[in-house]
Design an enzyme around this catalytic site. Structure first.
Site, mmCIF file in Angstrom:
data_model
loop_
_atom_site.group_PDB
_atom_site.id
_atom_site.type_symbol
_atom_site.label_atom_id
_atom_site.label_comp_id
_atom_site.label_asym_id
_atom_site.label_seq_id
_atom_site.Cartn_x
_atom_site.Cartn_y
_atom_site.Cartn_z
ATOM 1 N N ASP A 198 0.758 -1.012 -0.035
ATOM 2 C CA ASP A 198 0.136 0.010 -0.126
ATOM 3 C C ASP A 198 0.866 1.245 -0.129
ATOM 4 O O ASP A 198 1.874 1.291 0.884
ATOM 5 C CB ASP A 198 -0.928 -0.028 1.382
ATOM 6 N N ASP A 208 -14.065 -6.407 -4.288
ATOM 7 C CA ASP A 208 -14.006 -6.421 -2.653
ATOM 8 C C ASP A 208 -15.167 -6.875 -2.288
ATOM 9 O O ASP A 208 -16.367 -6.523 -2.830
ATOM 10 C CB ASP A 208 -13.930 -5.264 -2.103
#
Lengths: 192, 254
Positions: free
Chosen positions: B11, B130
């Site tokens: 990330d 997701d």
């Protein structure tokens, strides 16, 4: 002079990065007058075969490539385009290597994506590469096994993943994305 | 044989890696370039970078580090976060990334998948999904898992493939961070529903979890973050472990 043939859809940046890491000078061009001065040409390709052939036609590069007499390496789609014909868009290709390119039968996940092992016969491009080395592949079409085959790989079926006819070489995998041994393939090509 | 891929996910916020990444001998553990190189050396098969800031002012920073990463690693990598247009994709690909991943923007504009695939090829388009089990259904969530959509996960995976996705990166919100294993049942269903590669994500805590996902589902790859960053599972050890179960893996050259 080494040249990367950039027809507008190749993965030029990745190939250029490997050449930089090998401290090799090169030019990136689609201009025939520049390419004529090259003593080696790298021909990377991704995307659709018919798009690539159309671009080569527009750039007036087809007879030039076919008559090129110095080392020439097609990568991925670059290799497929060097063959006679591909089922992708039913496209007539450069016919440098008399081989047909077919679509994988839908018996497994397509595209063939990821690292897969290769077996090669003795040749300069695979010099110092161990048998069974994994290279990175991404493709939905494959070249059939043929007399010009220099390496094979198996996914769904056994196919040809490296070809050579005289000064023309082609690899189905991406040497520029295949870590150390991929870099070695590029180095071997530069030493031809 | 085609190898199962092991993919560390990084990330990135304003050009820096967030979440502690614990590598020895790192001058700068927040530098995406150094980390990418380290992971390549360890034998990661691919890398995924998610830009979690992804604001417009941040695009320039993003392109700068993508360019630098591409210069030092020779394995494929994907960049995701804040990609909304074909122009965004073009800029990232021109910097040397191999694939892009889109999530919320694909849900909001499904034809973006097709547009990108047409220009750069399907192999370039990873659709990140997701998913969360809610009201007895697997539903697609967007905006970093904050917003529930009307989409059923199984159907959206199929649609994404039809629109031109080259791969699906499926993250189970229920499993993410829990370190109790991947969402095996869902992954089993999804890998039977689509014919493109599926990357399993969310839930990895042990080496056994990786073995499970490859034994019980047709996932092509498994992605994880903290277990790699925190050195809980070194990649060479993981691959040796998977080999014991006859799961095909690639060994990096030493």
């Amino acid at each position: 002079m080494l040249a990367i043939l950039d027809y507008g859809a190749g993965n030029v940046a990745s190939v250029a990065n490997v050449l930089h890491s090998l401290n090799t000078e090169f030019v990136v061009s689609s201009d025939i007058t520049i390419l004529q001065q090259a003593d080696k040409i790298l021909f990377p390709g991704v995307g659709h075969a018919s798009f690539a052939m159309n671009r080569l036609h527009e750039l007036n590069l087809i007879p030039f490539i076919q008559n090129f007499e110095k080392p020439f390496l097609g990568i991925c789609l670059g290799m497929q385009v060097m063959c006679t014909h591909t089922e992708e868009g039913n496209t007539e290709c450069l016919n440098i290597i008399p081989v047909k390119v077919k679509k994988f039968p839908p018996e497994d996940i397509i595209p063939h994506t990821g690292w897969n092992e290769t077996l090669h016969n003795e040749n300069m491009l695979f010099k110092d590469i161990p048998q069974g080395t994994d290279f990175y592949f991404v493709h939905s079409y494959y070249a059939e096994k043929n007399p010009y085959c220099r390496a094979t790989c198996t996914y769904i079926l056994e196919f040809c993943c490296a070809v050579q006819k005289e000064n023309f070489w082609g690899v189905q995998f991406h040497p520029e994305k295949s870590a150390e041994y991929g870099k070695k393939i590029i180095q071997n090509f530069l030493s031809l | 044989m085609l190898k199962k891929r092991i993919i560390p996910c990084l990330d990135i916020k304003a050009g820096r890696v967030v979440k502690g990444v614990q590598f020895e001998n790192l001058k700068d553990s927040g530098d995406p370039v150094e980390l990418a190189y380290q992971y390549m050396q360890e034998g990661a098969d691919e890398l995924v970078f998610l830009d979690i800031t992804a604001t417009q002012d941040n695009r320039k920073t993003l392109l700068e580090w993508v360019k630098k990463v591409a210069q030092v690693i020779q394995i494929p990598f994907t960049v995701g976060g804040g990609i909304r247009t074909v122009q965004d994709v073009e800029a990232i690909i021109d910097c040397g990334a191999d694939k892009i991943s889109i999530n919320s923007s694909a849900v909001q504009n499904p034809y973006l998948i097709t547009e990108i695939a047409k220009q750069f090829g399907s192999q370039c388009v990873v659709v990140a999904i997701d998913t969360k089990y809610i009201h007895e259904k697997n539903k697609v969530f967007i905006a970093g898992g904050r917003i529930e959509t009307n989409l059923i996960t199984e159907e959206w995976c199929k649609t994404a493939q039809e629109l031109g996705a080259g791969e699906i990166l499926l993250t189970s919100i229920d499993h993410d961070g829990a370190k109790k294993g991947f969402a095996l049942d869902l992954l089993k269903t999804i890998t039977q529903t689509v014919s493109i590669p599926v990357i399993a994500s969310g839930g990895a805590g042990t080496k056994e979890h990786f073995a499970e996902v490859f034994i019980h589902t047709k996932a092509s790859a498994a992605l994880a973050a903290s277990v790699f960053h925190n050195k809980i599972i070194p990649i060479p050890e993981l691959k040796a472990f998977l080999s014991q179960y006859s799961i095909p893996v690639r060994y990096a050259k030493n």
